[in-house]
Design a protein around this motif. Structure first.
Motif, PDB file in Angstrom:
ATOM      1  N   TYR A  89     -10.468 -37.021  68.216  1.00  0.00           N
ATOM      2  CA  TYR A  89     -10.259 -35.652  68.701  1.00  0.00           C
ATOM      3  C   TYR A  89     -11.021 -35.425  70.009  1.00  0.00           C
ATOM      4  CZ  TYR A  89      -9.193 -35.381  63.701  1.00  0.00           C
ATOM      5  OH  TYR A  89      -8.716 -35.626  62.444  1.00  0.00           O
ATOM      6  N   ALA A  92      -9.062 -37.021  72.816  1.00  0.00           N
ATOM      7  CA  ALA A  92      -7.879 -36.237  73.174  1.00  0.00           C
ATOM      8  C   ALA A  92      -8.265 -35.012  73.983  1.00  0.00           C
ATOM      9  CB  ALA A  92      -7.134 -35.822  71.904  1.00  0.00           C
ATOM     10  N   VAL A 189      -3.187 -34.874  66.891  1.00  0.00           N
ATOM     11  CA  VAL A 189      -3.728 -36.219  67.134  1.00  0.00           C
ATOM     12  C   VAL A 189      -3.465 -37.121  65.938  1.00  0.00           C
ATOM     13  CG1 VAL A 189      -5.867 -37.525  67.479  1.00  0.00           C
ATOM     14  CG2 VAL A 189      -5.448 -35.424  68.789  1.00  0.00           C
ATOM     15  N   TRP A 193      -1.110 -40.485  65.688  1.00  0.00           N
ATOM     16  CA  TRP A 193      -1.761 -41.752  65.366  1.00  0.00           C
ATOM     17  C   TRP A 193      -1.120 -42.425  64.155  1.00  0.00           C
ATOM     18  CZ3 TRP A 193      -5.698 -42.877  61.417  1.00  0.00           C
ATOM     19  CH2 TRP A 193      -6.283 -44.149  61.595  1.00  0.00           C
ATOM     20  N   LEU A 219      -0.185 -34.265  75.676  1.00  0.00           N
ATOM     21  CA  LEU A 219      -0.792 -35.560  75.349  1.00  0.00           C
ATOM     22  C   LEU A 219       0.222 -36.701  75.369  1.00  0.00           C
ATOM     23  CD1 LEU A 219      -3.073 -34.263  72.457  1.00  0.00           C
ATOM     24  CD2 LEU A 219      -3.886 -35.251  74.619  1.00  0.00           C
TER      25      LEU A 219
END
Length: 305
Positions: A89, A92, A189, A193, A219
């Protein structure tokens, strides 16, 4: 002759918060996400959303997992706990900062409540700190610069959705004053992932989805498909998880609760003489997401039968 592009393999998840035992509303989400994944010959994961340690009830995570197993809800791959993902985190958030998409905020909740006009989930942040802090101010939180314009997506249950985050929420928090990364960032995130491309969850998170789509685009993550399930409410119209009457699912005899949420999801009721070991082999081929009601469902308090 051109070939049609193959769809990526289905990857779904159930992501409970360990704030108490598994109740009927959470079971409904688990059952729907599991059935949708298995009906598509897909992968179903479990992720424990335990970032907010102050709200976590000791032993609740293990109790939830035991209840899922008692219901025949067995997950694939390794269980993920958000408390172990802080570095991801942080990375990011740093990536967003490099794009000038975040900024430090010194405002307290009381200040935002006093200055912000009403929005869809409370006062809209008025952008007080958007242009920077004075030397005398101390940063409390980190916010995302919400661009103007509508975010649109099609929900598999709720249908077409449109929201202008800048007008309805404003710049939203990505890291809180206590240093904890916000749910909006963590869920984006983690879903990326883990390769999650199908999300089934409660309709209480429907209004959060445009914020998450914004972060996915920023992102450069792939946007998953969304389906938001009806909420189970008590007789006072409160979400069942917040009701004092939200009794936990009985792991010793979970079949009555399983059958009940299956019916609440608009599916064909199981035969009365069906035993738990045979439930999923009967249920999965019969799963139809187009039969799930879009509107909120009122759940009776006594869900034992």
């Amino acid at each position: 002759m051109s070939q049609a592009l193959a769809c990526p393999p289905y990857r779904g998840r159930f992501a409970p918060s360990p704030t108490g035992p598994l109740h009927l509303g959470s079971l409904l989400t688990a059952v729907a996400s599991f059935a949708d994944a298995r009906a598509a010959d897909g992968v179903w994961l479990v992720r424990m959303e335990d970032l907010d340690r102050q709200r976590e009830v000791p032993g609740a995570a293990d109790d939830i997992l035991r209840t899922l197993e008692a219901c025949g809800l067995f997950w694939d791959e390794t269980l993920i706990r958000q408390r172990d993902r802080t570095e991801a985190y942080r990375a990011a958030l740093a990536g967003l900062a490099k794009q000038n998409l975040t900024y430090p905020c010194a405002c307290s909740r009381a200040q935002v409540a006093r200055l912000g006009r009403p929005g869809i989930e409370g006062p809209i942040y008025p952008g007080t700190c958007r242009d920077g802090l004075s030397p005398a101010q101390h940063a409390r939180a980190e916010r995302f610069r919400a661009p103007s314009g509508a975010v649109a997506f099609i929900d598999r249950i709720q249908g077409p959705q449109t929201q202008d985050v800048s007008l309805t929420v404003g710049d939203f928090v990505l890291r809180r004053a206590d240093g904890v990364h916000a749910y909006q960032l963590a869920v984006v995130v983690d879903d990326a992932w883990q390769g999650i491309n199908q999300i089934l969850r409660g309709a209480d998170l429907l209004l959060s989805t445009p914020r998450q789509i914004m972060l996915q685009h920023a992102l450069q993550f792939t946007q998953p498909s969304y389906a938001h399930l009806p909420l189970l409410l008590d007789e006072h119209g409160r979400k069942l998880s917040k009701s004092l009457a939200a009794a936990p699912v009985d792991a010793r005899d979970p079949y009555p609760s399983l059958g009940r949420v299956w019916a609440l999801l608009g599916q064909t009721p199981p035969p009365r003489d069906l035993a738990l070991p045979d439930f999923w082999s009967w249920a999965i081929p019969r799963w139809r997401i187009d039969q799930v009601p879009a509107r909120q469902t009122l759940a009776a308090i006594n869900h034992g039968g």
